[in-house]
Motif scaffolding. Structure first.
Motif, short mmCIF file in Angstrom:
data_model
loop_
_atom_site.label_atom_id
_atom_site.label_comp_id
_atom_site.label_asym_id
_atom_site.label_seq_id
_atom_site.Cartn_x
_atom_site.Cartn_y
_atom_site.Cartn_z
N TYR A 81 -7.01 -19.91 12.54
CA TYR A 81 -6.72 -19.05 11.44
C TYR A 81 -8.07 -18.32 10.75
O TYR A 81 -7.95 -18.39 9.71
CB TYR A 81 -5.73 -19.60 10.58
CG TYR A 81 -4.69 -20.34 10.81
CD1 TYR A 81 -3.57 -19.30 10.82
CD2 TYR A 81 -4.21 -21.47 11.30
CE1 TYR A 81 -2.21 -19.40 11.40
CE2 TYR A 81 -2.91 -21.91 11.68
CZ TYR A 81 -1.94 -21.02 11.73
OH TYR A 81 -0.86 -21.44 12.12
N THR A 82 -8.69 -17.63 11.62
CA THR A 82 -9.88 -16.94 11.10
C THR A 82 -9.73 -15.55 11.77
O THR A 82 -9.15 -15.21 12.82
CB THR A 82 -10.97 -17.33 11.78
OG1 THR A 82 -11.08 -17.75 13.05
CG2 THR A 82 -11.44 -18.73 11.01
N GLN B 32 -3.09 -18.10 2.98
CA GLN B 32 -3.08 -19.48 2.74
C GLN B 32 -3.52 -20.25 4.04
O GLN B 32 -4.35 -21.36 3.70
CB GLN B 32 -1.49 -19.83 2.64
CG GLN B 32 -1.24 -21.53 2.47
CD GLN B 32 0.38 -21.53 2.68
OE1 GLN B 32 1.00 -20.90 2.98
NE2 GLN B 32 0.66 -22.80 2.02
N MET B 33 -3.02 -19.71 5.14
CA MET B 33 -3.71 -20.64 6.18
C MET B 33 -5.10 -20.40 6.48
O MET B 33 -5.83 -21.33 6.86
CB MET B 33 -2.85 -20.11 7.53
CG MET B 33 -1.44 -20.50 7.30
SD MET B 33 -1.01 -22.06 6.61
CE MET B 33 -1.85 -23.29 7.91
N GLU B 34 -5.97 -19.19 6.31
CA GLU B 34 -7.43 -19.02 6.09
C GLU B 34 -7.93 -19.97 5.30
O GLU B 34 -8.82 -20.65 5.81
CB GLU B 34 -7.56 -17.39 5.94
CG GLU B 34 -9.14 -17.16 6.14
CD GLU B 34 -9.37 -15.76 5.62
OE1 GLU B 34 -9.92 -15.13 6.35
OE2 GLU B 34 -8.77 -15.51 4.33
N TYR B 35 -7.36 -19.85 3.93
CA TYR B 35 -7.95 -20.93 3.18
C TYR B 35 -7.77 -22.64 3.56
O TYR B 35 -8.90 -23.20 3.47
CB TYR B 35 -7.36 -20.85 1.84
CG TYR B 35 -8.00 -21.82 0.78
CD1 TYR B 35 -9.08 -21.37 -0.31
CD2 TYR B 35 -7.57 -23.10 0.67
CE1 TYR B 35 -9.59 -22.28 -0.92
CE2 TYR B 35 -7.99 -23.99 -0.51
CZ TYR B 35 -9.07 -23.58 -1.29
OH TYR B 35 -9.72 -24.40 -2.01
N ALA B 36 -6.67 -22.75 4.13
CA ALA B 36 -6.55 -23.98 4.42
C ALA B 36 -7.53 -24.48 5.54
O ALA B 36 -7.93 -25.66 5.58
CB ALA B 36 -5.16 -24.44 4.85
N PHE B 37 -7.69 -23.55 6.64
CA PHE B 37 -8.40 -23.99 7.77
C PHE B 37 -9.87 -24.05 7.31
O PHE B 37 -10.85 -24.61 8.30
CB PHE B 37 -8.11 -23.22 8.87
CG PHE B 37 -7.25 -24.17 9.71
CD1 PHE B 37 -7.29 -24.62 10.84
CD2 PHE B 37 -5.84 -24.05 9.41
CE1 PHE B 37 -6.45 -25.13 11.79
CE2 PHE B 37 -4.69 -24.62 10.06
CZ PHE B 37 -4.88 -25.35 11.19
N TYR C 15 -7.64 -10.13 15.04
CA TYR C 15 -6.90 -10.76 13.82
C TYR C 15 -7.19 -10.33 12.49
O TYR C 15 -8.54 -10.41 12.20
CB TYR C 15 -7.06 -12.26 14.24
CG TYR C 15 -6.36 -12.98 15.33
CD1 TYR C 15 -4.91 -13.23 15.03
CD2 TYR C 15 -6.67 -13.20 16.58
CE1 TYR C 15 -4.05 -13.39 16.05
CE2 TYR C 15 -5.99 -13.87 17.67
CZ TYR C 15 -4.69 -13.83 17.22
OH TYR C 15 -3.92 -14.46 18.32
N ARG C 16 -6.27 -9.98 11.62
CA ARG C 16 -6.38 -9.63 10.37
C ARG C 16 -5.70 -10.39 9.32
O ARG C 16 -4.81 -10.99 9.52
CB ARG C 16 -6.29 -7.97 10.25
CG ARG C 16 -7.00 -7.52 11.32
CD ARG C 16 -6.77 -5.76 10.90
NE ARG C 16 -5.17 -5.52 11.33
CZ ARG C 16 -4.96 -4.83 12.52
NH1 ARG C 16 -5.87 -4.71 13.54
NH2 ARG C 16 -3.87 -4.69 12.83
N VAL D 6 -1.62 -14.21 31.10
CA VAL D 6 -2.55 -13.45 30.14
C VAL D 6 -2.77 -14.59 29.13
O VAL D 6 -1.86 -15.38 28.59
CB VAL D 6 -1.19 -12.47 29.50
CG1 VAL D 6 -1.87 -11.73 28.40
CG2 VAL D 6 -0.76 -11.55 30.57
N THR D 7 -4.05 -14.41 28.61
CA THR D 7 -4.35 -15.43 27.45
C THR D 7 -5.08 -14.61 26.25
O THR D 7 -5.56 -13.42 26.68
CB THR D 7 -5.48 -16.29 28.08
OG1 THR D 7 -6.59 -15.36 28.56
CG2 THR D 7 -4.97 -17.20 29.24
N VAL D 8 -4.69 -15.09 25.08
CA VAL D 8 -5.31 -14.38 23.91
C VAL D 8 -6.08 -15.38 23.17
O VAL D 8 -5.72 -16.33 22.69
CB VAL D 8 -3.99 -13.85 23.02
CG1 VAL D 8 -4.65 -12.98 21.89
CG2 VAL D 8 -3.40 -12.91 23.70
N GLY D 9 -7.67 -15.05 23.10
CA GLY D 9 -8.20 -15.90 22.46
C GLY D 9 -8.34 -17.43 23.15
O GLY D 9 -8.41 -18.36 22.32
#
Length: 316
Positions: A127-128, A160-165, A151-152, A101-104
């Motif tokens: 982190y998008t 935080q991680m959305e901004y960092a990446f 992903y939401r 099984v693979t996700v993304g």
């Protein structure tokens, strides 16, 4: 004498012979009648109304039951946090045909039975937010089914991680400026990610006017470290290096590369993975801009003899 004697003899011959013939005919007649009677039924049969005996149906040959067909039941809305961790449980039939099984594009450890598949959603690789493919394949690598995982941004750590990446390479100069020309931007960047997480500025920790009006704790690692130790803002907790297994995504890593008691670098935890039974820590940050910098490699290859400690950051 002769004439008188011969007449009686001839008369007896005429009568005896007919009597013998008559008796023989009677016997034959009785015999024939007996044979016919033996073949007749006890009751008369009406051929027009008689019911024939039921036909004997042939016994069908036994056949093996067909194997159940592969079927995967996927909920309409499948998704979760950028950081991952949500349990995904799917049902169906003949699901034990699934091997991977693979996700993304990321392989996950799944518990697979004939009727169910269960796994923990991994983090979004970059982190998008948005949908990614989920693929279910058999032992030969052939895809048996696909689904979509959305992903939401649902938690402060997601923010935080959305901004960092988004900005570990593409500096957000308009809002926060850069301090690379004056010693390094690592602390300024960590402060930005914590602000994106939901931290509120204080009298000791702030940056205004596009990064032109700022406090020392916002841009200088030693001052920020002292502020965390003395005030523990937003519930942060100091964690020594020996307890690195406690770290989670979004926590803070502080370095003393020279081992002189003064911190001189800082980054944010971007991934925590178990590799061969050992906890592997990855980091995102500025100054040697990186998204998944390895903690152990930093302390052994990049800066041998360096020291690190951590701060756990609760969600706010």
């Amino acid at each position: 004498m002769t004439d008188s004697l011969s007449r009686p003899r001839s008369r007896r011959r005429r009568w005896v012979i007919p009597a013998m013939i008559s008796t023989a005919a009677l016997v034959l007649t009785v015999g024939v009648v007996g044979v016919v009677l033996a073949l007749q039924p006890s009751e008369p049969v009406d051929a027009a109304t008689s019911t024939p005996p039921p036909a004997v149906e042939p016994t069908p040959a036994e056949t093996a039951e067909p194997e159940p067909a592969f079927e995967l039941i996927v909920p309409d809305a499948l998704g979760g946090s950028l950081v991952g961790g949500e349990t995904v449980a799917l049902s169906g039939t003949a699901l034990d045909e699934v091997v991977t099984v693979t996700v993304g594009g990321q392989a996950v450890d799944a518990t697979i039975t004939e009727g169910s598949i269960e796994f923990a959603a991994p983090r979004s690789e970059r982190y998008t937010a948005g949908p990614v493919d989920v693929t279910f394949a058999d032992a030969s690598g052939q895809t048996l089914a696909t689904a979509s995982y959305d992903y939401r941004v649902t938690t402060p750590v997601d923010q935080q991680m959305e901004y960092a990446f988004k900005h570990w390479q593409d500096y957000n100069l308009a809002d926060w400026n850069t301090f690379n020309p004056s010693g390094g931007d690592c602390m300024n960047f960590v402060s930005q990610t914590l602000f994106a997480r939901g931290w509120q500025m204080t009298d000791n920790w702030f940056s205004y006017n596009g990064g032109t009006d700022f406090s020392s704790a916002w841009v200088y690692v030693p001052t920020f470290d002292s502020w965390l130790r003395s005030e523990a803002p937003n519930g942060v907790e100091y964690i020594p290096y020996e307890q690195r297994d406690r770290l989670t995504v979004g926590d803070i890593v502080v370095f003393d590369f020279n081992y002189n008691g003064t911190p001189d670098h800082i980054q944010i935890v971007s991934a925590v993975e178990i590799v061969d039974g050992q906890t592997t820590i990855k980091m995102v940050g500025h100054n040697r801009d990186s998204d998944y910098r390895d903690l152990d490699e930093t302390l052994t290859v990049d800066h041998p003899g360096g020291l690190a400690w951590f701060y756990s950051v609760p969600s706010v």
